[in-house]
Motif scaffolding. Structure first.
Motif, short mmCIF file in Angstrom:
data_model
loop_
_atom_site.label_atom_id
_atom_site.label_comp_id
_atom_site.label_asym_id
_atom_site.label_seq_id
_atom_site.Cartn_x
_atom_site.Cartn_y
_atom_site.Cartn_z
N ASN A 113 0.82 -1.21 0.00
CA ASN A 113 0.00 0.00 0.00
C ASN A 113 0.85 1.26 0.00
O ASN A 113 0.47 2.27 -0.58
N HIS A 118 -3.27 -0.31 -3.63
CA HIS A 118 -4.18 -0.38 -2.48
C HIS A 118 -5.07 -1.61 -2.56
O HIS A 118 -6.23 -1.56 -2.99
N TYR A 119 -4.50 -2.73 -2.12
CA TYR A 119 -5.22 -4.00 -2.07
C TYR A 119 -5.09 -4.58 -0.66
O TYR A 119 -4.16 -4.25 0.09
N ASP A 120 -6.03 -5.48 -0.33
CA ASP A 120 -5.97 -6.11 0.99
C ASP A 120 -5.02 -7.30 1.00
O ASP A 120 -4.87 -7.98 2.01
#
Length: 315
Positions: A113, A118-120
């Protein structure tokens, strides 16, 4: 052919990849491609002494990393960006059938991030890269397999996401995956949301209003599914052989029992994508990165699962 992505180059990914590839037969190595940074792999070889000749023993898609090799064990945006680019290249190869399955070494979500991605985690990244609305996570071990209706969200959000429609789709996806693995009629159980599945409304009504409709709809489609089943006994029953697959409502409900009984051997598998992906079920282990002591057992399990999926592509 399978592709192995290096993950965060400052973590243990490079080391465990070298160990796992060194343990392969020549035939298996010929069906393996590493997507990573060759400079980082050479630095990792100094720590693990695998004996591999990285110029001839295994195929490497070399994706340079600024400043490589990065300092071991430190979260760095350059490492997060590299992990994204390794995955991006592997996905492109999988979508064109150059490789039959992707195996991922761990990444660091903070570094990812920080690099603007922006990924989990891997699952969300894969969904985006393959233009897929949703992907599911299944943790698979020999005696306990768990598919999650939600993963990296708050507990409050997880309850909201346990809609009848979402749970029905999770049941369908899990059922289809087990059939692909050779189960004729998978026995599935859906875990309850509340203690004792709400105890008739005393501890909440979500199980009656959200889970029951999904289970009934799946049963009407011919799926062998039961639920909601109280989570405090369900995982023991599944581990004992009563069920082939558990549908967990949220991250910790599914992760804790699997990591208790199969910490070093459980494989993380992504479902619902147009490509196949397996992964280790551990993190970057920054505290031991670069020391050459990280175990590659979990990666070997992920590779074995990937080869099984790759062999059955299209079936």
């Amino acid at each position: 052919m399978i592709g192995i992505t290096m993950g965060d180059p400052a973590g243990v990914g490079p080391e465990i990849i070298l160990k796992a590839v060194a343990a392969m037969s020549p035939e298996e190595r010929a069906q393996t491609r590493i997507f990573g940074c060759l400079t980082t792999l050479r630095a990792a070889e100094e720590a693990v002494h695998s004996g591999l000749d990285l110029d001839s023993d295994v195929a490497v898609t070399d994706i340079p990393v600024e400043g490589a090799p990065l300092p071991w064990g430190q979260a760095d945006a350059r490492g997060g960006d590299a992990a994204f680019r390794f995955m991006q290249a592997a996905v492109a190869a999988a979508l064109t059938d150059e490789i039959g399955c992707i195996v991922t070494a761990p990444l660091n979500k903070a570094a990812l991030n920080a690099a603007g991605h922006h990924y989990d985690g891997h699952t969300g990244m894969l969904a985006h890269l393959t233009d897929t609305p949703k992907a599911w996570m299944i943790l698979a071990s020999e005696r306990l397999k768990v598919v999650h209706n939600s993963t990296h969200v708050s507990l409050r959000d997880a309850i909201d996401r346990a809609t009848p429609e979402a749970l029905l789709e999770t049941i369908r996806v899990g059922n289809a995956h087990l059939k692909r693995l050779g189960y004729d009629a998978p026995r599935i159980a859906v875990a309850g949301i509340n203690p004792h599945c709400g105890e008739g409304g005393l501890f909440g009504t979500e199980d009656d209003t959200q889970v029951v409709p999904a289970v009934k709809a799946a049963q009407a489609e011919g799926i062998d599914v039961a639920g909601p089943v109280p989570a405090d006994t369900l995982f023991h029953r599944a581990y004992s052989g009563e069920f082939d697959l558990v549908v967990a409502q949220y991250h910790d409900q599914g992760h804790i029992p699997v990591k208790l009984v199969a910490f070093d051997t459980a494989v993380n598998v992504s479902l619902g994508l147009p490509i196949d992906r397996t992964s280790v079920d551990h993190g970057t282990a920054f505290d031991i990165a670069g020391k050459g002591i990280a175990s590659h057992e979990n990666l070997e399990k992920a590779i074995a699962y990937a080869r099984k999926l790759a062999a059955g592509r299209g079936q």
